[in-house]
Design a protein around this motif. Structure first.
Motif, PDB file in Angstrom:
ATOM      1  N   VAL A 142      -3.148   3.102  11.987  1.00  0.00           N
ATOM      2  CA  VAL A 142      -3.458   2.209  10.876  1.00  0.00           C
ATOM      3  C   VAL A 142      -2.252   1.302  10.674  1.00  0.00           C
ATOM      4  O   VAL A 142      -1.107   1.762  10.670  1.00  0.00           O
ATOM      5  CB  VAL A 142      -3.774   2.994   9.599  1.00  0.00           C
ATOM      6  CG1 VAL A 142      -3.871   2.064   8.393  1.00  0.00           C
ATOM      7  CG2 VAL A 142      -5.078   3.766   9.772  1.00  0.00           C
ATOM      8  N   TYR A 143      -2.536   0.021  10.524  1.00  0.00           N
ATOM      9  CA  TYR A 143      -1.482  -0.975  10.385  1.00  0.00           C
ATOM     10  C   TYR A 143      -1.467  -1.552   8.969  1.00  0.00           C
ATOM     11  O   TYR A 143      -2.503  -1.628   8.309  1.00  0.00           O
ATOM     12  CB  TYR A 143      -1.697  -2.121  11.371  1.00  0.00           C
ATOM     13  CG  TYR A 143      -1.714  -1.699  12.816  1.00  0.00           C
ATOM     14  CD1 TYR A 143      -2.906  -1.494  13.499  1.00  0.00           C
ATOM     15  CD2 TYR A 143      -0.512  -1.503  13.501  1.00  0.00           C
ATOM     16  CE1 TYR A 143      -2.923  -1.107  14.834  1.00  0.00           C
ATOM     17  CE2 TYR A 143      -0.518  -1.114  14.829  1.00  0.00           C
ATOM     18  CZ  TYR A 143      -1.714  -0.917  15.486  1.00  0.00           C
ATOM     19  OH  TYR A 143      -1.714  -0.531  16.805  1.00  0.00           O
ATOM     20  N   LEU A 144      -0.300  -1.980   8.561  1.00  0.00           N
ATOM     21  CA  LEU A 144      -0.177  -2.745   7.320  1.00  0.00           C
ATOM     22  C   LEU A 144       0.636  -3.984   7.651  1.00  0.00           C
ATOM     23  O   LEU A 144       1.846  -3.893   7.894  1.00  0.00           O
ATOM     24  CB  LEU A 144       0.509  -1.949   6.219  1.00  0.00           C
ATOM     25  CG  LEU A 144       0.608  -2.673   4.876  1.00  0.00           C
ATOM     26  CD1 LEU A 144      -0.784  -2.844   4.255  1.00  0.00           C
ATOM     27  CD2 LEU A 144       1.525  -1.932   3.902  1.00  0.00           C
ATOM     28  N   GLU A 145      -0.041  -5.116   7.703  1.00  0.00           N
ATOM     29  CA  GLU A 145       0.666  -6.381   7.928  1.00  0.00           C
ATOM     30  C   GLU A 145       1.014  -6.971   6.576  1.00  0.00           C
ATOM     31  O   GLU A 145       0.149  -7.153   5.724  1.00  0.00           O
ATOM     32  CB  GLU A 145      -0.173  -7.360   8.736  1.00  0.00           C
ATOM     33  CG  GLU A 145       0.534  -8.691   8.946  1.00  0.00           C
ATOM     34  CD  GLU A 145       0.012  -9.475  10.128  1.00  0.00           C
ATOM     35  OE1 GLU A 145      -0.420  -8.861  11.115  1.00  0.00           O
ATOM     36  OE2 GLU A 145       0.041 -10.709  10.055  1.00  0.00           O
ATOM     37  N   MET A 146       2.276  -7.252   6.412  1.00  0.00           N
ATOM     38  CA  MET A 146       2.778  -7.739   5.136  1.00  0.00           C
ATOM     39  C   MET A 146       3.343  -9.142   5.334  1.00  0.00           C
ATOM     40  O   MET A 146       4.303  -9.325   6.094  1.00  0.00           O
ATOM     41  CB  MET A 146       3.858  -6.798   4.605  1.00  0.00           C
ATOM     42  CG  MET A 146       3.378  -5.355   4.484  1.00  0.00           C
ATOM     43  SD  MET A 146       4.589  -4.269   3.730  1.00  0.00           S
ATOM     44  CE  MET A 146       5.870  -4.283   4.964  1.00  0.00           C
ATOM     45  N   ASN A 147       2.726 -10.091   4.674  1.00  0.00           N
ATOM     46  CA  ASN A 147       3.143 -11.497   4.761  1.00  0.00           C
ATOM     47  C   ASN A 147       3.732 -11.935   3.424  1.00  0.00           C
ATOM     48  O   ASN A 147       3.531 -11.294   2.396  1.00  0.00           O
ATOM     49  CB  ASN A 147       1.943 -12.378   5.112  1.00  0.00           C
ATOM     50  CG  ASN A 147       1.334 -12.030   6.453  1.00  0.00           C
ATOM     51  OD1 ASN A 147       2.037 -11.952   7.460  1.00  0.00           O
ATOM     52  ND2 ASN A 147       0.033 -11.796   6.474  1.00  0.00           N
ATOM     53  N   SER A 148       4.436 -13.064   3.481  1.00  0.00           N
ATOM     54  CA  SER A 148       5.024 -13.638   2.260  1.00  0.00           C
ATOM     55  C   SER A 148       5.777 -12.587   1.464  1.00  0.00           C
ATOM     56  O   SER A 148       5.605 -12.454   0.252  1.00  0.00           O
ATOM     57  CB  SER A 148       3.917 -14.271   1.399  1.00  0.00           C
ATOM     58  OG  SER A 148       3.208 -15.256   2.124  1.00  0.00           O
ATOM     59  N   LEU A 149       6.598 -11.839   2.154  1.00  0.00           N
ATOM     60  CA  LEU A 149       7.311 -10.734   1.501  1.00  0.00           C
ATOM     61  C   LEU A 149       8.263 -11.234   0.430  1.00  0.00           C
ATOM     62  O   LEU A 149       8.865 -12.315   0.552  1.00  0.00           O
ATOM     63  CB  LEU A 149       8.063  -9.916   2.546  1.00  0.00           C
ATOM     64  CG  LEU A 149       7.171  -8.951   3.342  1.00  0.00           C
ATOM     65  CD1 LEU A 149       7.860  -8.500   4.612  1.00  0.00           C
ATOM     66  CD2 LEU A 149       6.777  -7.761   2.494  1.00  0.00           C
ATOM     67  N   LYS A 150       8.385 -10.434  -0.612  1.00  0.00           N
ATOM     68  CA  LYS A 150       9.231 -10.747  -1.756  1.00  0.00           C
ATOM     69  C   LYS A 150      10.283  -9.653  -1.917  1.00  0.00           C
ATOM     70  O   LYS A 150      10.056  -8.511  -1.497  1.00  0.00           O
ATOM     71  CB  LYS A 150       8.388 -10.820  -3.025  1.00  0.00           C
ATOM     72  CG  LYS A 150       7.204 -11.772  -2.951  1.00  0.00           C
ATOM     73  CD  LYS A 150       6.355 -11.671  -4.208  1.00  0.00           C
ATOM     74  CE  LYS A 150       5.154 -12.594  -4.135  1.00  0.00           C
ATOM     75  NZ  LYS A 150       4.304 -12.483  -5.357  1.00  0.00           N
ATOM     76  N   PRO A 151      11.394  -9.962  -2.551  1.00  0.00           N
ATOM     77  CA  PRO A 151      12.404  -8.914  -2.773  1.00  0.00           C
ATOM     78  C   PRO A 151      11.831  -7.689  -3.506  1.00  0.00           C
ATOM     79  O   PRO A 151      12.262  -6.562  -3.235  1.00  0.00           O
ATOM     80  CB  PRO A 151      13.458  -9.630  -3.624  1.00  0.00           C
ATOM     81  CG  PRO A 151      13.361 -11.049  -3.182  1.00  0.00           C
ATOM     82  CD  PRO A 151      11.890 -11.286  -2.944  1.00  0.00           C
ATOM     83  N   GLU A 152      10.868  -7.903  -4.366  1.00  0.00           N
ATOM     84  CA  GLU A 152      10.280  -6.770  -5.087  1.00  0.00           C
ATOM     85  C   GLU A 152       9.400  -5.887  -4.205  1.00  0.00           C
ATOM     86  O   GLU A 152       8.925  -4.833  -4.661  1.00  0.00           O
ATOM     87  CB  GLU A 152       9.478  -7.258  -6.313  1.00  0.00           C
ATOM     88  CG  GLU A 152       8.485  -8.352  -6.036  1.00  0.00           C
ATOM     89  CD  GLU A 152       9.038  -9.746  -6.326  1.00  0.00           C
ATOM     90  OE1 GLU A 152      10.210 -10.026  -5.960  1.00  0.00           O
ATOM     91  OE2 GLU A 152       8.290 -10.552  -6.911  1.00  0.00           O
ATOM     92  N   ASP A 153       9.162  -6.295  -2.973  1.00  0.00           N
ATOM     93  CA  ASP A 153       8.456  -5.434  -2.024  1.00  0.00           C
ATOM     94  C   ASP A 153       9.396  -4.404  -1.380  1.00  0.00           C
ATOM     95  O   ASP A 153       8.948  -3.535  -0.638  1.00  0.00           O
ATOM     96  CB  ASP A 153       7.800  -6.275  -0.916  1.00  0.00           C
ATOM     97  CG  ASP A 153       6.693  -7.165  -1.431  1.00  0.00           C
ATOM     98  OD1 ASP A 153       6.631  -8.336  -1.000  1.00  0.00           O
ATOM     99  OD2 ASP A 153       5.897  -6.693  -2.265  1.00  0.00           O
TER     100      ASP A 153
END
Length: 124
Positions: A79-90
């Motif tokens: 299972v994948y989690l692609e994370m775009n437009s990452l923010k410091p709060e991530d």
């Protein structure tokens, strides 16, 4: 014994992209919820995204909706989690987990098995 192994974490700048992977082994049921959770220092663990492995239904938290995409590759039990437009709060430790399918959102499943986690750090 079910085992979950995460990978793909790292350090990126704000606006960047990461793809996390969670590979499972040792299970016999093909119908399950697989979720991604995160926990930042001093904060409670929160569900980010989840997928029902039998029908492919996906579920997202408000903070992930529109930026993160959960998907699966049944052939490799990943299972994948692609994370775009990452923010410091991530920034957090990200964990994948596996639990039973529910009639509600997979984010509400009672997760039985957890991986060791992979660190995601987003700098501004």
């Amino acid at each position: 014994q079910v085992q979950l192994v995460e990978s793909g974490g790292g350090s990126v700048q704000a606006g960047g992209t990461l793809r996390l992977s969670c590979t499972a082994s040792g299970y016999s049921d093909n119908s399950a919820c697989v979720g991604w959770f995160r926990q930042a220092p001093g904060k409670e663990r929160e569900g980010v995204a989840a997928i029902a492995t039998d029908i492919g239904g996906t579920y997202y938290s408000d903070s992930a909706l529109g930026r993160f995409t959960i998907s699966q590759d049944s052939a490799t039990n990943t299972v994948y989690l692609e994370m775009n437009s990452l923010k410091p709060e991530d920034t957090a430790m990200y964990y994948c987990a596996r639990g039973p399918v529910t009639w509600q959102s997979c984010l509400s499943s009672k997760y039985d098995y957890w991986g060791q986690g992979t660190q995601v750090t987003v700098s501004s």
